[in-house]
Design a protein around this motif. Sequence first.
Motif, PDB file in Angstrom:
ATOM      1  N   SER A 252       1.062  -1.039   0.030  1.00 28.53           N
ATOM      2  CA  SER A 252       0.033  -0.052  -0.013  1.00 28.53           C
ATOM      3  C   SER A 252       0.846   1.425   0.017  1.00 28.53           C
ATOM      4  O   SER A 252       2.024   1.097   0.441  1.00 28.53           O
ATOM      5  CB  SER A 252      -1.034   0.058   1.271  1.00 28.53           C
ATOM      6  N   ALA A 253       0.380   2.349  -0.310  1.00 27.80           N
ATOM      7  CA  ALA A 253       0.994   3.636  -0.522  1.00 27.80           C
ATOM      8  C   ALA A 253       2.393   3.040  -1.382  1.00 27.80           C
ATOM      9  O   ALA A 253       3.193   3.415  -1.078  1.00 27.80           O
ATOM     10  CB  ALA A 253       1.424   4.209   0.731  1.00 27.80           C
ATOM     11  N   ALA A 254       1.970   2.492  -2.522  1.00 29.13           N
ATOM     12  CA  ALA A 254       3.427   1.809  -3.199  1.00 29.13           C
ATOM     13  C   ALA A 254       4.145   2.952  -4.147  1.00 29.13           C
ATOM     14  O   ALA A 254       5.162   2.481  -4.603  1.00 29.13           O
ATOM     15  CB  ALA A 254       2.702   0.821  -4.174  1.00 29.13           C
ATOM     16  N   SER A 255       3.605   4.052  -4.162  1.00 26.64           N
ATOM     17  CA  SER A 255       4.288   5.016  -5.273  1.00 26.64           C
ATOM     18  C   SER A 255       5.345   5.979  -4.422  1.00 26.64           C
ATOM     19  O   SER A 255       6.023   6.786  -4.712  1.00 26.64           O
ATOM     20  CB  SER A 255       3.582   5.889  -5.993  1.00 26.64           C
TER      21      SER A 255
ATOM     22  N   GLY B  77      -3.019   6.465  -4.862  1.00 25.77           N
ATOM     23  CA  GLY B  77      -4.222   7.371  -4.927  1.00 25.77           C
ATOM     24  C   GLY B  77      -4.422   8.223  -6.118  1.00 25.77           C
ATOM     25  O   GLY B  77      -5.327   9.098  -5.812  1.00 25.77           O
ATOM     26  N   SER B  78      -3.785   7.876  -7.279  1.00 29.69           N
ATOM     27  CA  SER B  78      -4.274   8.618  -8.254  1.00 29.69           C
ATOM     28  C   SER B  78      -3.760   7.647  -9.692  1.00 29.69           C
ATOM     29  O   SER B  78      -2.930   6.923  -9.325  1.00 29.69           O
ATOM     30  CB  SER B  78      -3.483   9.833  -8.474  1.00 29.69           C
ATOM     31  N   LYS B  79      -4.592   8.162 -10.830  1.00 31.19           N
ATOM     32  CA  LYS B  79      -4.031   7.194 -12.007  1.00 31.19           C
ATOM     33  C   LYS B  79      -2.807   7.263 -12.288  1.00 31.19           C
ATOM     34  O   LYS B  79      -2.196   6.400 -12.680  1.00 31.19           O
ATOM     35  CB  LYS B  79      -4.969   7.792 -13.167  1.00 31.19           C
ATOM     36  N   ASP B  80      -2.112   8.749 -12.199  1.00 30.91           N
ATOM     37  CA  ASP B  80      -0.890   8.821 -12.527  1.00 30.91           C
ATOM     38  C   ASP B  80       0.120   7.843 -11.832  1.00 30.91           C
ATOM     39  O   ASP B  80       1.159   7.359 -11.998  1.00 30.91           O
ATOM     40  CB  ASP B  80      -0.438  10.453 -12.286  1.00 30.91           C
TER      41      ASP B  80
ATOM     42  N   LYS C  84      -8.934   5.090  -4.271  1.00 27.76           N
ATOM     43  CA  LYS C  84     -10.089   6.143  -4.393  1.00 27.76           C
ATOM     44  C   LYS C  84     -11.151   5.609  -5.212  1.00 27.76           C
ATOM     45  O   LYS C  84     -12.306   6.096  -4.967  1.00 27.76           O
ATOM     46  CB  LYS C  84      -9.211   7.476  -4.442  1.00 27.76           C
ATOM     47  N   ASP C  85     -10.712   4.766  -6.024  1.00 24.56           N
ATOM     48  CA  ASP C  85     -11.842   4.386  -7.130  1.00 24.56           C
ATOM     49  C   ASP C  85     -12.346   3.116  -6.883  1.00 24.56           C
ATOM     50  O   ASP C  85     -13.229   2.749  -7.530  1.00 24.56           O
ATOM     51  CB  ASP C  85     -11.243   4.302  -8.642  1.00 24.56           C
ATOM     52  N   VAL C  86     -12.258   2.548  -5.699  1.00 21.57           N
ATOM     53  CA  VAL C  86     -12.651   1.282  -5.407  1.00 21.57           C
ATOM     54  C   VAL C  86     -13.911   1.153  -4.418  1.00 21.57           C
ATOM     55  O   VAL C  86     -13.778   1.703  -3.438  1.00 21.57           O
ATOM     56  CB  VAL C  86     -11.650   0.338  -4.726  1.00 21.57           C
TER      57      VAL C  86
ATOM     58  N   GLY D 218      -5.663   1.387   8.714  1.00 21.81           N
ATOM     59  CA  GLY D 218      -7.005   1.425   8.755  1.00 21.81           C
ATOM     60  C   GLY D 218      -7.903   0.670   7.831  1.00 21.81           C
ATOM     61  O   GLY D 218      -7.593  -0.891   8.182  1.00 21.81           O
ATOM     62  N   LYS D 219      -8.763   0.972   7.101  1.00 24.03           N
ATOM     63  CA  LYS D 219      -9.620   0.048   6.216  1.00 24.03           C
ATOM     64  C   LYS D 219      -8.728  -0.761   5.280  1.00 24.03           C
ATOM     65  O   LYS D 219      -9.005  -1.909   5.263  1.00 24.03           O
ATOM     66  CB  LYS D 219     -10.602   1.210   5.363  1.00 24.03           C
TER      67      LYS D 219
END
Length: 348
Positions: free
Chosen positions: A165-168, A191-194, A212-214, A238-239
Amino acid sequence: MTEVAVVRNKQVILKDHVDGYPKESDLVVNSDATIRLELPKNEAGLILTKNLYLSCDPYMRSRMRSKMEGSYTSSFIPGAPISGYGVAKVLDSTHPDFKKGDLISGLINWEEYSMITNPQLLIKIQHTDIPLSYYTGILGMAGMTAYAGFYEVCSPKKGDTVFVSAASGAVGQLVGQFAKLYGCYVVGSAGSKDKVDLLTNKFGFDAAFNYKDVQDLNATLKSYFPDGIDIYFDNVGGKMLDEVLRNMRIHGCIAVCGMISQYNLEQHQGIENLIFIILKRVRMEGFLVLDYYHLYPKFLDTILPLIREGKITYVEDTVEGLENAPAALIGLFSGKNVGKQVVAIAHE
């Protein structure tokens, strides 16, 4: 006799301790401070530095609080410069291990120049064919965190399924690449497409998704890991952690590195799926990089050839100037950075 220069020493000051979500206005840029560019020769063990690069790291959020139960770091002092990992050049020294012109990395104040009274916490930079800014990240705390967390805590096996997670971010991008080099199947969330594109196109992850899109995180994880997750490298808590617990494989491992989703909450979110630690015999371990710095020489022997041979990629998000440091640090907590967030104060 040559007169010693007294120069302006711009600093980033914490206005007051912060509860809840921090704002740029909680940090003040002081342009009026000054410093004398010479050390007292009768006092041993000091070094004077010109600071070059600063590292913005999520753990710094806890230091903005007045007190955090169980914290492993001290709080910043309101009205004083904050501090963090950085890279600097030695201008003057009364310490036997450092001389004028040396480049160092370690904890420094967020200011243009520093007088350091505890130089034993610093590392002398030996490999200058690598960008100096890398010592704030891939060759600094972030790199050591990824290395220790993946190899020492996770104890990976070839063919393991790995979720990051937070992989970038500064640590996540390295964990994913270490796992791929080890022969694992790797999926990351961002957290973004980029950022998702960065994970698959630049860092070589097998797959990635924008959390965020899930709509249904459990179903999404099952689609990427139909047989479950062997290793989860957790940077958010968290979640995400809650749903990953349901999707772990028997005898899987969770390395708890950070919980950025929780840092600004007054009441931390509870975890509902802890039963799966028992049902799936999961090993879940929190860790601090501080416990692994004795492995730094071994880490350098591993990472330097990978960088030089182009087998590992590292992305930095660099802002120029100390005056832009508050925005860079606060931006971490809303995911504004892409890659390792660095502040360039000056260039060597």
